[in-house]
Design a protein around this motif. Structure first.
Motif, short mmCIF file in Angstrom:
data_model
loop_
_atom_site.label_atom_id
_atom_site.label_comp_id
_atom_site.label_asym_id
_atom_site.label_seq_id
_atom_site.Cartn_x
_atom_site.Cartn_y
_atom_site.Cartn_z
N LEU A 694 38.78 30.64 26.18
CA LEU A 694 38.41 30.34 27.57
C LEU A 694 39.51 29.62 28.33
N PHE A 695 40.16 28.67 27.65
CA PHE A 695 41.05 27.74 28.35
C PHE A 695 42.52 27.86 27.95
N THR A 696 42.83 28.85 27.12
CA THR A 696 44.17 29.06 26.55
C THR A 696 44.50 27.89 25.62
N ASP A 697 45.65 27.94 25.01
CA ASP A 697 46.01 26.83 24.11
C ASP A 697 47.10 25.93 24.68
N ASP A 698 47.68 26.32 25.86
CA ASP A 698 48.77 25.48 26.35
C ASP A 698 48.86 25.41 27.87
N ARG A 699 47.96 26.08 28.60
CA ARG A 699 48.03 26.06 30.06
C ARG A 699 47.26 24.86 30.63
N ALA A 700 47.70 24.40 31.79
CA ALA A 700 47.03 23.29 32.47
C ALA A 700 45.59 23.69 32.83
N ILE A 701 44.69 22.73 32.65
CA ILE A 701 43.27 22.94 32.99
C ILE A 701 42.86 21.88 33.98
N HIS A 702 42.25 22.30 35.08
CA HIS A 702 41.71 21.35 36.04
C HIS A 702 40.21 21.56 36.15
N PHE A 703 39.46 20.50 35.83
CA PHE A 703 38.00 20.53 35.93
C PHE A 703 37.57 19.92 37.25
N ASN A 704 36.75 20.66 37.99
CA ASN A 704 36.07 20.12 39.16
C ASN A 704 34.61 19.93 38.75
N TYR A 705 34.24 18.68 38.54
CA TYR A 705 33.00 18.36 37.82
C TYR A 705 32.05 17.61 38.74
N HIS A 706 30.77 17.93 38.62
CA HIS A 706 29.76 17.32 39.49
C HIS A 706 29.55 15.83 39.20
N ILE A 758 48.49 24.17 41.70
CA ILE A 758 49.93 24.38 41.92
C ILE A 758 50.74 23.45 41.03
N SER A 759 50.31 22.19 40.93
CA SER A 759 51.04 21.23 40.10
C SER A 759 51.03 21.66 38.64
N GLY A 760 49.89 22.16 38.17
CA GLY A 760 49.80 22.61 36.78
C GLY A 760 50.56 23.90 36.56
N GLY A 761 50.43 24.84 37.49
CA GLY A 761 51.09 26.14 37.34
C GLY A 761 52.60 26.04 37.43
N ALA A 762 53.08 25.05 38.20
CA ALA A 762 54.53 24.90 38.36
C ALA A 762 55.23 24.58 37.05
N LYS A 763 54.50 24.06 36.08
CA LYS A 763 55.11 23.70 34.79
C LYS A 763 55.50 24.92 33.97
N VAL A 764 54.88 26.07 34.27
CA VAL A 764 55.16 27.27 33.46
C VAL A 764 55.62 28.45 34.30
N ASN A 765 55.51 28.36 35.61
CA ASN A 765 55.87 29.48 36.48
C ASN A 765 56.96 29.03 37.45
N PRO A 766 58.20 29.44 37.21
CA PRO A 766 59.32 29.01 38.07
C PRO A 766 59.15 29.38 39.53
N LYS A 767 58.50 30.53 39.80
CA LYS A 767 58.31 30.94 41.18
C LYS A 767 57.41 29.96 41.94
N VAL A 768 56.45 29.39 41.23
CA VAL A 768 55.57 28.40 41.85
C VAL A 768 56.30 27.07 41.97
#
Length: 807
Positions: A694-706, A758-768
């Motif tokens: 569900l969450f991959t083993d190394d990608r950033a995860i952001h929870f928006n929680y109630h 964006i902050s999490g994706g920038a760690k693995v995606n140079p275009k971001v």
């Protein structure tokens, strides 16, 4: 405080102080010869035997019939227990036994002074209910030895009533809700009488104070009755009780105002005759009220009977210890002789006390109670207070309609609560005697009012509701709703408790006590599984912006998370169809505390009925429609947990498609919160492999929680690579403002989610990465512009909650 000052006996009744009207309601019975000599001797023999065993349980580990002088080795190393309430509890038990044996009465016994366990356990042993459920506690010297020596000892019986106690439907640890539990137990049990002893210390609590009004919600045509007995022995642990300093006129006035007929029993020399007469009077009054209602001529606002029992604290125990009066003072509350193991004087006093009951007259040499003691006990096992089937037979399944028939169209907007209300309407129709809703005056406000198309409220003092068989109990006391729900559930039926989110925490400790009862019951072989406590938590902080900061509090989630994992379930269905699936499941579940959190406002229906069913079974899933390339190979995982915060995740995903098309986003929704707990720590927890899918083993995860972010972080503890996780949730920020401003205040808005992505994706995606700073700055600017608009116009933009579109 001088002994003379603390040891004043309870004030004697003074009929001359009562008005003529009150005297009619509070007659001091003169019934010296009410019982035959044979009955009187039997009742008193039972009482002596029960009091002897109760006292011995607190002190002895050997020499349980005191056949020789007591030595230090006969005394337990730790003296635990509460003696002061025991004589009153055994007194009532003895008289209930007499009446049951004489009339065949169907009765349960609920005691508010839960630490009076020695009293109840001794009576259970005498009536041989212990051996029925606990075969090694036989009714002979060997069983008596085990009973007495194991009380309040490691591995033995606890010092308070709990699920291990035969006949119990009430966890005796927390004071205050025995009375409301009793009323819940008799609802839809028309032949049952629950005798509920309320201690005068317990009577000072808020839950008890409101529970007196429960008679106003009891329909005598369809339900049984509660006989409350207020045991006024005058003292708490070290102080007088409020009721203990009230005279008869004050007490009678109070309970007359509540709507009761009051009988006061306080004549010590004639105690058994008076109590016997009063209990038979009370049962006759109950019968009169029920007969009238069931014949179609109900008594309007009937005055239900109750008894006030005045006895000295620790009646029959030591009179003086070291020059201080014990019986009739707070010194009798717990262990009257705390130094019995080391003090020869106190040990001698203990021996004198125990032998004063003359155990040789009450038990044979084999430890079996004498015929005189046994003659007061019901002859039919099923009638014995410790063997009532209502107390242990567990859950009776209810009929639930097929929830998919109530599903709403995917792509539409619907209130979760309105959809559930239509479903519950049919649940009421299909289960007219085994399902009730206990609601603190919020059913309509919480959009569940479709139920009222099939049933009414059960408020017997309201002419519009009286004698209509209504399935809804609405009283503006969460404590009373909770107690009634527990009593109803623990006697085999199914209930539901909808509430404003912010105020469900009022019953947090009561919920915990129930969970403890269920835990111990599940470890007790003879108890069958009981129904679950089912809570619907709505009017949530995200849409309580109009009521302000006081109405913004999701803390009850954390209270359920703290329970033993086996018994805790927390669901946050993201739309109406998922909520329908969830409530249908919870109403059929056993032994859990089920918390369902959802919105009463119209929100998008993201999933069809079939999709919702699969999603709820899994507890979580990737929402491909909101993800890039259906979620394959993401740069970041965005997770929504809760209706409104999931909406913000979806809105953020749509926004990112436009602002950062090169960012690969996977959107996940979680409906079963417990799947996040570390692998193996909860029955629903994902395996580490499933968590990875569900969450991959190394990608950033952001929870928006109630709920509160700390709750989620604690739940996730033990999962691998948690340094990649960020959590936003309710941050204790709020006021009277707009719905979207609540999202902005607590950093759960689409702008906050997009920045995290964006902050999490920038760690693995140079275009971001190359445009990350610029994009995040823009999003912060947009959030600020929204706040300025809200402050200037007093409302959100009209289109802020339009369903996001993905092109």
């Amino acid at each position: 405080m001088p002994a003379q000052e603390i040891s004043q006996p309870n004030p004697p009744p003074d009929p001359s102080s009562l008005s003529e009207d009150l005297l009619q309601l509070s007659v001091q019975l003169k019934a010296e010869n009410y019982l035959s000599a044979e009955e009187l001797n039997a009742v008193q023999a039972f009482r002596r035997a029960a009091d002897y065993i109760a006292a011995a349980m607190i002190f002895l580990k050997d020499n349980v019939l005191v056949e020789r002088d007591i030595t230090p080795d006969d005394i337990k190393p730790r003296l635990l227990g509460h003696w002061g309430t025991c004589p009153g509890l055994t007194l009532v038990y003895a008289h209930l036994n007499r009446i049951i044996r004489k009339t065949g009465l169907d009765a349960l016994y609920v005691i508010g002074p839960g630490h009076g366990a020695p009293a109840v356990l001794s009576c259970l042993w005498l009536e041989d209910s212990m051996s029925t459920f606990l075969p090694d506690i036989t009714r002979d010297i060997a069983g008596l030895q085990r009973l007495i020596s194991k009380f309040s000892s490691p591995g033995g019986f606890p010092s308070h009533i709990n699920a291990e106690t035969p006949g119990a439907i009430h966890e005796g640890g927390e004071l205050g809700y025995a009375l409301s539990v009793s009323f819940g137990a008799v609802m839809d049990n028309p032949d049952l009488v629950v005798c509920c002893v309320v201690g005068d210390g317990e009577a000072e609590t808020g839950p008890t104070a409101t529970a007196w009004h429960a008679i106003k919600y009891l329909d005598p045509a369809e339900s049984g009755a509660v006989l409350p007995i207020v045991h006024v022995n005058g003292f708490k642990i070290s102080e007088r009780t409020i009721y203990g300093v009230m005279d008869d006129k004050e007490i009678t006035s109070l309970f007359t105002g509540y709507g009761y007929q009051v009988r006061i029993v306080s004549d010590l020399p004639n105690l058994d005759n008076d109590l016997a007469a009063s209990m038979e009077w009370a049962l006759a009054e109950i019968k009169k009220i029920q007969t009238a209602a069931r014949s179609g001529n109900p008594i309007l606002k009937p005055r239900w009977p109750m008894i006030v029992l005045r006895t000295p604290k620790g009646l029959g125990g030591p009179k003086y210890v070291h020059g201080e009066i014990v019986e009739g003072s707070f010194h009798a509350h717990q262990v009257p002789l705390p130094l019995a193991k080391t003090s020869e004087d106190e040990r001698g006093a203990l021996q004198k006390w125990l032998r004063s009951y003359k155990p040789e007259e009450l038990f044979t040499k084999e430890g079996v109670p004498t015929e005189e003691v046994l003659s007061v006990i019901p002859e039919v096992n099923a009638k014995k207070l410790g063997q009532r089937v209502e107390s242990y037979a567990g859950y009776k399944p209810i009929q639930t309609p097929e929830w998919k028939e109530y599903a709403v169209e995917k792509g539409s907007q619907e209130s979760c609560m309105k959809a559930v209300g239509r479903f519950l309407k049919e649940v009421v129709v299909e289960n007219p005697k085994t399902f009730r809703i206990f609601s603190p005056d919020e059913l309509v406000s919480n959009k569940l009012d479709a139920v009222l198309d099939a049933t009414g409220r059960n408020f017997q003092w309201d002419p519009a509701c009286r004698a209509q068989g209504g399935r809804v109990i609405e009283i503006l006391s969460e404590h009373t709703c909770q107690g009634m729900l527990q009593g109803y559930t623990l006697t085999g039926r199914t209930g539901l408790f909808p509430s404003y989110e912010a105020f469900l925490g009022i019953v947090q400790t009561m919920m915990v006590q129930y969970s403890k009862f269920v835990k111990m019951g599940s470890e007790t072989k003879w108890r069958q599984p009981c129904g679950s406590l089912n809570y619907i938590e709505t009017s949530t902080w995200t849409r309580q912006e109009h009521n302000g900061f006081s109405h913004q509090n999701p803390a009850f989630i954390g209270a359920v998370l703290n329970l033993k994992p086996k018994f805790a379930r927390v669901y946050l269905p993201p739309d109406a169809n998922c909520f329908l699936s969830t409530v249908s499941h919870c109403l059929r579940a056993k032994n859990y505390v089920n918390l369902m959190v959802g919105s009463k406002q119209p929100t998008p229906v993201w999933l069809s009925a079939e999709e919702a069913a699969k999603h709820c079974i899994a507890g979580a899933s990737v929402w491909k429609f909101a993800s890039v390339d259906e979620g394959v190979n993401p740069d970041v995982v965005l997770v929504g947990i809760g209706v409104e915060v999931t909406f913000e995740v979806i809105a953020a995903a749509a926004l990112l498609r436009k602002l950062a098309p090169e960012l690969r986003v996977r959107v996940v929704n979680i409906t079963d919160l417990m799947i996040l707990s570390a692998s193996g720590s909860h029955p629903h927890s994902l395996t580490d492999e499933a968590f990875k899918t569900l969450f991959t083993d190394d990608r950033a995860i952001h929870f928006n929680y109630h709920g509160y972010p700390k709750e989620l972080k604690s739940l996730l503890w033990g999962r691998p690579n948690l340094d990649r996780v960020s959590v936003a949730g309710y941050d204790e920020e709020g006021t009277t403002t707009s719905p979207f401003d609540m999202m902005l205040c607590n950093h759960t808005s689409r702008f906050d989610v997009a920045i995290a992505a964006i902050s999490g994706g920038a760690k693995v995606n140079p275009k971001v990465a190359v445009s990350s700073h610029q994009l995040c700055s823009y999003l912060r600017h947009q959030a600020q512009k929204e706040r300025e608009y809200i402050l200037a116009n007093g409302k959100d933009h009209d289109d802020v909650f339009e369903t996001p579109k993905f092109e």
